[in-house]
Structure formats: structure tokens, C-alpha cells
Design a protein around this motif. Sequence first.
Motif, PDB file in Angstrom:
ATOM      1  N   MET A  41       0.870  -1.200   0.111  1.00 23.29           N
ATOM      2  CA  MET A  41       0.071   0.066  -0.021  1.00 23.29           C
ATOM      3  C   MET A  41       1.024   1.079  -0.067  1.00 23.29           C
ATOM      4  O   MET A  41       2.048   1.059   0.544  1.00 23.29           O
ATOM      5  CB  MET A  41      -1.017  -0.079   1.231  1.00 23.29           C
ATOM      6  N   SER A  42       0.438   2.501  -0.514  1.00 24.88           N
ATOM      7  CA  SER A  42       1.275   3.452  -0.463  1.00 24.88           C
ATOM      8  C   SER A  42       1.046   4.453   0.849  1.00 24.88           C
ATOM      9  O   SER A  42       0.010   4.462   1.136  1.00 24.88           O
ATOM     10  CB  SER A  42       0.831   4.316  -1.906  1.00 24.88           C
ATOM     11  N   PRO A  43       2.213   4.791   1.521  1.00 26.32           N
ATOM     12  CA  PRO A  43       1.932   5.223   2.879  1.00 26.32           C
ATOM     13  C   PRO A  43       1.443   6.485   2.663  1.00 26.32           C
ATOM     14  O   PRO A  43       1.395   7.222   1.615  1.00 26.32           O
ATOM     15  CB  PRO A  43       3.330   5.490   3.214  1.00 26.32           C
ATOM     16  N   PRO A  44       0.480   7.318   3.607  1.00 27.84           N
ATOM     17  CA  PRO A  44       0.132   8.495   3.565  1.00 27.84           C
ATOM     18  C   PRO A  44       1.139   9.423   3.538  1.00 27.84           C
ATOM     19  O   PRO A  44       2.050   9.342   4.209  1.00 27.84           O
ATOM     20  CB  PRO A  44      -0.770   8.429   4.864  1.00 27.84           C
ATOM     21  N   ASP A  45       0.819  10.562   2.882  1.00 30.55           N
ATOM     22  CA  ASP A  45       1.953  11.584   3.006  1.00 30.55           C
ATOM     23  C   ASP A  45       1.731  12.154   4.270  1.00 30.55           C
ATOM     24  O   ASP A  45       1.126  12.134   4.917  1.00 30.55           O
ATOM     25  CB  ASP A  45       1.563  12.592   1.731  1.00 30.55           C
ATOM     26  N   HIS A  46       2.910  13.366   4.369  1.00 31.66           N
ATOM     27  CA  HIS A  46       3.269  13.861   5.474  1.00 31.66           C
ATOM     28  C   HIS A  46       1.970  14.635   6.237  1.00 31.66           C
ATOM     29  O   HIS A  46       1.671  14.805   7.165  1.00 31.66           O
ATOM     30  CB  HIS A  46       4.356  14.423   5.444  1.00 31.66           C
ATOM     31  N   GLY A  47       1.440  15.540   5.094  1.00 25.71           N
ATOM     32  CA  GLY A  47       0.443  16.327   5.405  1.00 25.71           C
ATOM     33  C   GLY A  47      -0.930  15.701   6.257  1.00 25.71           C
ATOM     34  O   GLY A  47      -1.353  16.071   7.087  1.00 25.71           O
ATOM     35  N   ARG A  48      -1.106  14.447   5.629  1.00 26.03           N
ATOM     36  CA  ARG A  48      -2.375  13.526   6.354  1.00 26.03           C
ATOM     37  C   ARG A  48      -1.859  13.073   7.581  1.00 26.03           C
ATOM     38  O   ARG A  48      -2.814  13.564   8.645  1.00 26.03           O
ATOM     39  CB  ARG A  48      -2.433  12.409   5.613  1.00 26.03           C
TER      40      ARG A  48
END
Lengths: 117, 246, 138
Positions: A41-48
Motif C-alpha cells: 500500500m502507499s504510505p500516507p503523505d506527511h500532511g495527512r
Amino acid sequence: MARRPVEPFLWLLFSAGGVLSALLIPALLFLFGVAFPLGWMSPPDHGRLTAVLGHPVTRVVLLGLCVLALFHWAHRFRYALHHGLQLRHLERAISLACYGGALAGSAVAGYLLLSAW
Amino acid sequence: MADHITLRVTRYRPESDTEPVAQEYEIPLRKEWSVLDGLNHIKDHLDGTLSYRWSCRMGVCGSCGMTVNSEPKLTCATFLEDYAPGPVRVEPLSNFPVVRDLVVDIGDFMRKLPQVRPWLIRSEQEPPAEGEYPQLPAERAEYEQFSMCINCMLCYAACPVYGLDQEFLGPAAIALAQRYNLDSRDQGASERMDVLSAAEGIWACTFVGECSAVCPKDVDPAGAIQRYKFTAAMESLRSFLLPRGA
Amino acid sequence: MSEKVHYTRFHPRWYRPRVPVFWWLRRRSYLLFVLRELSSVWVAWSVVFLLLLVNAVAQGPERYGRFLAWSAAPGMVLLNVVALCFVLLHAVTWLFTLSPHAMAVRLRGRRLPPAVIGVGNLVAWMLASALVALLVLG
């Protein structure tokens, strides 16, 4: 008969930590420790993550999880050393290291989740 | 089905042996024979010097507990056929000192049992003339499971904590204390608390769960101990928050 | 608590074996018990790992990126796979074998059987995991 009045409270911390870590840690560790690193899965970005962690409720729940899970470890590991390796003569040192370690870890968790955020 | 089976029985004769030795006996294998029947056959026909305990042969008296193929069992309720073709190892119960052959010293349990006061305690006895203490079926169901204990001590043989620390009060004694604590007619819970919530009481237990797994009467001592831990913890919390005992 | 065993003329020598250090290797159930207890070490490791993650997120996007790269190193993945196995052992034993026997949950005055409590725990576990996934993945 040895009375140890703290024993019930340590057991309550151990039990609460057992419940919380059983409910929450498998999902968290699966995502961040296995699924994202292996590219499933692609990790959530920093902002999230900043937004999720920015909410005080998230951080208080995480702090509760960290503190209780550490006391869960301390209690179980103490008995594992006590019985599994028959280190009864080192009882005091083992208790000190386990619960002391949990306290120190809790302080670090409190700093990272409350003060340093 | 073979018509014979070998019993490998542990012998210990304190006057001549320094430690136990195994001795093999070949006995008839019959469908309806329990391990105890096999031992009785040895005693009657092959070797009268073998020592072991038994009484009722019907799983009620709790005196024929032994270790059969490494598992604590009531030998009267353990059938030879299930171990065919054998050999079947019959050893004394673990965690107890061996007196002779398959006989262990149960004094430790006998001294612990009365400490938990396993009888109905009333703060004030009412004279029989005033009638019985009534109990609803639902109230009876609260403790009934724990009242099935036959003091066979298989749970002590299965408990590694008891094996490591003989001071541990142990599964059956705590389950029996709970049997009376949970009885609606009993008023002695506070008298039992000191012994139960000592370090050698419930807090020594790490919930291995083997006591419940081996119990021939499904008493579930492990569950009784964990439930009492919760009760004792709540009691401590209450007296901590309300020190005056309000 | 108990009196010591006294030797008498009639029982000159009790035989009392010592418990070996590796007593928990002798039975499958004992081994499973010790593994279950050792799962607590991996629970503690998970806390450390999560705190490192939180710290990285707090330090900014660049540190978070480095944390993701670090956690994808083969050694780290292996460590976390082992940790996940132990954490799952903890969750399964705690929710389905330990707590159903330790809790006396009452509904309308009747004690619920352990299996029902186990099902309740399963539902709670699913909900908690779904909540975590929802918060993390969005």
C-alpha cells in the motif's frame, strides 16, 4: 504471607495495556511495519499524518496506548524472567528494571506526544 | 487389536533406591480396562509390591491421580485402549514429593486448603428453628461449576508456577475459595481476602491455563483466579480512592 | 505459607526432583505460554517503533521520508514481520482464550458463555482495526 499492596494496581495497568495493545497494535504495526515498507500500500503523505496527529484526541489515545502497553510489557516480562529462567533471587532488580523501564518509556512518550508536538 | 499392552511404571522404593526407576509389566489389553484396572491387575497377579492410591473407581474420590504419558490424569477415567499399542508410561503426579512408587505426599495441599476457609461463613448464625437459607437457581449457578472440585490435585501437577514455588496457594484452593465467595449464603469473602490476595495467592498466577485444561471436572480454576484478581484489584482501587472505607 | 516437609522414620526419603531451567520446553502448552509471555517484548518494540514514527512526523516531511526509507530496509522489515507475528499471538490469545475466561460479563442477570465474549472481542478488534486504517489511509 507477603502483602504487596501495589500488586493489584500493577495488574490493572497490565490488563488495560493487554486489551489496548491487542486491539490497536496489530493494525498499526501491519500498516507501518510491513504493508508500507513492502509497497503493498502507499504510505500516507506527511500532511495527512500531521493532520491526524494534530488532533489532541489522537495524541492522548496514542499516549494512553504507549504508557499502558509499556506497563503491560513490564509486568509480563518480569514474570517471564521470574518463572521462565527461575531468577527468583534477582526479584528486586528485575522489578526495578521492568517497571523503571516502563516509567522512563512513558516519560519519553509523554514528551514526544504532548510537549514536543 | 493386540491382546497385551506394556505399562512402564515408575518405581521408587526409598529404602533401596536413590531415585525412581521404570519397571515394565505386560498386562492384558481389554476394551473396558482403565489404567487403574491395569495397575490393579499388576498388584493382584504380577507384583504385589507396587504402591499406588485409589478408591472409588468412578471419578469422584480424586485419589487415583497419576501422570499418564506425561499428562496428569485420573487413572480410573483414562482407558488403556486409547494408548494402544503402548507402552503406557505411568508416573506419580508431578510437583509433589514422592513417598513410594506412585504415591505422592499431599500434605502441602492439605495444609493450604483450610487456609482459604472453604466452608459457609455467616456473620451471625441463625438458629435452625428460623429455617434454611434459601437460594435461587440463578444464585446456585454462580458457584456450581467451582463446587465440582474433587481435590484430585491434577491442577497442582499441571501448574508450572506451583512446581517452581511451593509457597503458591495453587489452583484448587483458590477455586474453592471462589466457590464460597460466590455463594449467596456466604458472608466470609472479606475473611478470605487476606490469604487470597497475598503475593503467594492470586498474584503469583500467570494464567498458564493448564490447571483448567487438565481438570477432570471442568472446574476452570484459571478462570476463577483471574476473576478473583479483578475483584481484588477493584477492592484495592476502592479502598485507595475511599480510604475511610465509605 | 506451608510448613516444610519433615522426614520421619517411616518416610525416610521423599523423592523430590528439581524443576529444570528449560521446563517450558517439555510440553507444547508450556512452550506456547512462554512465547505468549515473550510477545510482551514485541509489544514494547511496537511502542518504540510508533514513537519513532511520531517523532519523524513531528520533525517535518524530510525526516518522515527518511523514516519510511529506514523502515523499508530488509533487516527492519524482517524485524517487524517477527514483531507482527508475536503481536498477533498476543492479540489472539488475549482476546479469545484469556479474557473470555477471566471476565464475568452479565446480561439480564445471566453470565455470558466464553464463546459469546470471544465473538464480542472479535467485533471490537475489527472495529478498532478499521478505525486505525481509516485514520491512517483516509
